[in-house]
Design a protein around this motif. Structure first.
Motif, PDB file in Angstrom:
ATOM      1  N   PHE A 251      -8.506  -5.124 -15.450  1.00  0.00           N
ATOM      2  CA  PHE A 251      -8.619  -3.990 -14.556  1.00  0.00           C
ATOM      3  C   PHE A 251      -8.235  -2.726 -15.298  1.00  0.00           C
ATOM      4  CE2 PHE A 251      -8.599  -7.440 -11.629  1.00  0.00           C
ATOM      5  CZ  PHE A 251      -9.214  -6.987 -10.480  1.00  0.00           C
ATOM      6  N   SER A 252      -8.949  -1.641 -15.029  1.00  0.00           N
ATOM      7  CA  SER A 252      -8.617  -0.357 -15.649  1.00  0.00           C
ATOM      8  C   SER A 252      -7.353   0.197 -14.991  1.00  0.00           C
ATOM      9  CB  SER A 252      -9.768   0.633 -15.469  1.00  0.00           C
ATOM     10  OG  SER A 252      -9.871   1.028 -14.112  1.00  0.00           O
ATOM     11  N   GLU A 253      -6.760   1.177 -15.639  1.00  0.00           N
ATOM     12  CA  GLU A 253      -5.554   1.795 -15.094  1.00  0.00           C
ATOM     13  C   GLU A 253      -5.848   2.439 -13.732  1.00  0.00           C
ATOM     14  OE1 GLU A 253      -2.439   5.289 -16.375  1.00  0.00           O
ATOM     15  OE2 GLU A 253      -3.370   4.090 -17.955  1.00  0.00           O
ATOM     16  N   ASP A 254      -7.014   3.048 -13.596  1.00  0.00           N
ATOM     17  CA  ASP A 254      -7.407   3.654 -12.322  1.00  0.00           C
ATOM     18  C   ASP A 254      -7.539   2.601 -11.221  1.00  0.00           C
ATOM     19  OD1 ASP A 254      -7.446   6.203 -13.418  1.00  0.00           O
ATOM     20  OD2 ASP A 254      -9.612   6.178 -13.769  1.00  0.00           O
ATOM     21  N   GLU A 255      -8.138   1.455 -11.567  1.00  0.00           N
ATOM     22  CA  GLU A 255      -8.283   0.381 -10.586  1.00  0.00           C
ATOM     23  C   GLU A 255      -6.910  -0.151 -10.173  1.00  0.00           C
ATOM     24  OE1 GLU A 255     -12.508  -1.806 -11.482  1.00  0.00           O
ATOM     25  OE2 GLU A 255     -10.892  -2.122 -12.932  1.00  0.00           O
ATOM     26  N   GLU A 256      -6.015  -0.327 -11.135  1.00  0.00           N
ATOM     27  CA  GLU A 256      -4.677  -0.821 -10.828  1.00  0.00           C
ATOM     28  C   GLU A 256      -3.941   0.140  -9.898  1.00  0.00           C
ATOM     29  OE1 GLU A 256      -2.684  -1.552 -14.532  1.00  0.00           O
ATOM     30  OE2 GLU A 256      -4.010  -3.212 -15.044  1.00  0.00           O
ATOM     31  N   THR A 257      -4.057   1.434 -10.173  1.00  0.00           N
ATOM     32  CA  THR A 257      -3.409   2.441  -9.327  1.00  0.00           C
ATOM     33  C   THR A 257      -3.987   2.406  -7.921  1.00  0.00           C
ATOM     34  OG1 THR A 257      -3.035   3.846 -11.249  1.00  0.00           O
ATOM     35  CG2 THR A 257      -2.926   4.911  -9.099  1.00  0.00           C
ATOM     36  N   LEU A 258      -5.308   2.332  -7.819  1.00  0.00           N
ATOM     37  CA  LEU A 258      -5.958   2.289  -6.520  1.00  0.00           C
ATOM     38  C   LEU A 258      -5.568   1.031  -5.750  1.00  0.00           C
ATOM     39  CD1 LEU A 258      -7.838   3.598  -4.510  1.00  0.00           C
ATOM     40  CD2 LEU A 258      -9.752   2.542  -5.704  1.00  0.00           C
ATOM     41  N   ILE A 259      -5.513  -0.100  -6.421  1.00  0.00           N
ATOM     42  CA  ILE A 259      -5.120  -1.343  -5.763  1.00  0.00           C
ATOM     43  C   ILE A 259      -3.703  -1.216  -5.215  1.00  0.00           C
ATOM     44  CG2 ILE A 259      -4.552  -3.777  -6.132  1.00  0.00           C
ATOM     45  CD1 ILE A 259      -6.908  -3.814  -8.171  1.00  0.00           C
ATOM     46  N   THR A 260      -2.800  -0.661  -6.000  1.00  0.00           N
ATOM     47  CA  THR A 260      -1.417  -0.496  -5.558  1.00  0.00           C
ATOM     48  C   THR A 260      -1.336   0.426  -4.341  1.00  0.00           C
ATOM     49  OG1 THR A 260      -0.618  -0.838  -7.811  1.00  0.00           O
ATOM     50  CG2 THR A 260       0.897   0.209  -6.283  1.00  0.00           C
ATOM     51  N   LEU A 261      -2.023   1.552  -4.395  1.00  0.00           N
ATOM     52  CA  LEU A 261      -2.021   2.484  -3.263  1.00  0.00           C
ATOM     53  C   LEU A 261      -2.601   1.847  -2.007  1.00  0.00           C
ATOM     54  CD1 LEU A 261      -3.159   5.754  -5.067  1.00  0.00           C
ATOM     55  CD2 LEU A 261      -0.888   5.257  -4.159  1.00  0.00           C
ATOM     56  N   MET A 262      -3.740   1.181  -2.179  1.00  0.00           N
ATOM     57  CA  MET A 262      -4.396   0.540  -1.035  1.00  0.00           C
ATOM     58  C   MET A 262      -3.557  -0.605  -0.473  1.00  0.00           C
ATOM     59  SD  MET A 262      -7.199   2.216  -0.455  1.00  0.00           S
ATOM     60  CE  MET A 262      -8.186   1.106   0.525  1.00  0.00           C
ATOM     61  N   TYR A 263      -2.900  -1.350  -1.348  1.00  0.00           N
ATOM     62  CA  TYR A 263      -2.044  -2.440  -0.883  1.00  0.00           C
ATOM     63  C   TYR A 263      -0.896  -1.877  -0.041  1.00  0.00           C
ATOM     64  CZ  TYR A 263       0.977  -6.514  -0.794  1.00  0.00           C
ATOM     65  OH  TYR A 263       1.766  -7.552  -0.369  1.00  0.00           O
ATOM     66  N   ASN A 264      -0.322  -0.759  -0.490  1.00  0.00           N
ATOM     67  CA  ASN A 264       0.768  -0.142   0.269  1.00  0.00           C
ATOM     68  C   ASN A 264       0.308   0.333   1.642  1.00  0.00           C
ATOM     69  OD1 ASN A 264       2.702  -0.587  -1.713  1.00  0.00           O
ATOM     70  ND2 ASN A 264       2.273   1.344  -2.736  1.00  0.00           N
ATOM     71  N   LEU A 265      -0.941   0.729   1.757  1.00  0.00           N
ATOM     72  CA  LEU A 265      -1.492   1.171   3.039  1.00  0.00           C
ATOM     73  C   LEU A 265      -1.960   0.020   3.924  1.00  0.00           C
ATOM     74  CD1 LEU A 265      -3.658   4.205   1.891  1.00  0.00           C
ATOM     75  CD2 LEU A 265      -1.587   4.295   3.283  1.00  0.00           C
ATOM     76  N   LEU A 266      -2.613  -0.972   3.304  1.00  0.00           N
ATOM     77  CA  LEU A 266      -3.316  -1.998   4.074  1.00  0.00           C
ATOM     78  C   LEU A 266      -2.683  -3.382   4.026  1.00  0.00           C
ATOM     79  CD1 LEU A 266      -6.908  -1.049   2.883  1.00  0.00           C
ATOM     80  CD2 LEU A 266      -5.842  -0.439   5.068  1.00  0.00           C
ATOM     81  N   GLY A 267      -1.787  -3.599   3.076  1.00  0.00           N
ATOM     82  CA  GLY A 267      -1.239  -4.940   2.903  1.00  0.00           C
ATOM     83  C   GLY A 267      -2.253  -5.844   2.226  1.00  0.00           C
ATOM     84  N   GLN A 268      -2.269  -7.100   2.593  1.00  0.00           N
ATOM     85  CA  GLN A 268      -3.109  -8.098   1.931  1.00  0.00           C
ATOM     86  C   GLN A 268      -4.514  -8.172   2.525  1.00  0.00           C
ATOM     87  OE1 GLN A 268      -1.023 -11.816   1.933  1.00  0.00           O
ATOM     88  NE2 GLN A 268       0.548 -11.067   0.551  1.00  0.00           N
TER      89      GLN A 268
END
Length: 74
Positions: A28-45
């Motif tokens: 995963f690119s750094e941008d994808e990792e950041t987006l996944i982390t942000l989205m996980y914090n908002l949406l959970g699993q």
């Protein structure tokens, strides 16, 4: 008969390319990792919703990435 040997060589090279493409999909690119982390914090699993924001990624790939990166089995 030489043609048969040649075709089996082609099959083995295709198999190794498939394995390589599978491995690169999990990078995963750094941008994808950041987006996944942000989205996980908002949406959970809710992996399918997160995957919907990252073109070319499946919910399974993202869940596997998250589980391998942030496993809490310590």
């Amino acid at each position: 008969m030489a043609d048969l040997d040649h075709s089996s060589d082609d099959n083995s090279s295709v198999d190794s390319r498939e394995e390589t493409s599978q491995d690169s999909k999990l990078d995963f690119s750094e941008d994808e990792e950041t987006l996944i982390t942000l989205m996980y914090n908002l949406l959970g699993q809710r992996w399918s919703l997160i995957a919907g924001r990252i073109p070319g990624r499946t919910a399974e790939e993202i869940e596997k990435y998250w589980t391998s990166r942030y496993s809490t089995s310590e």
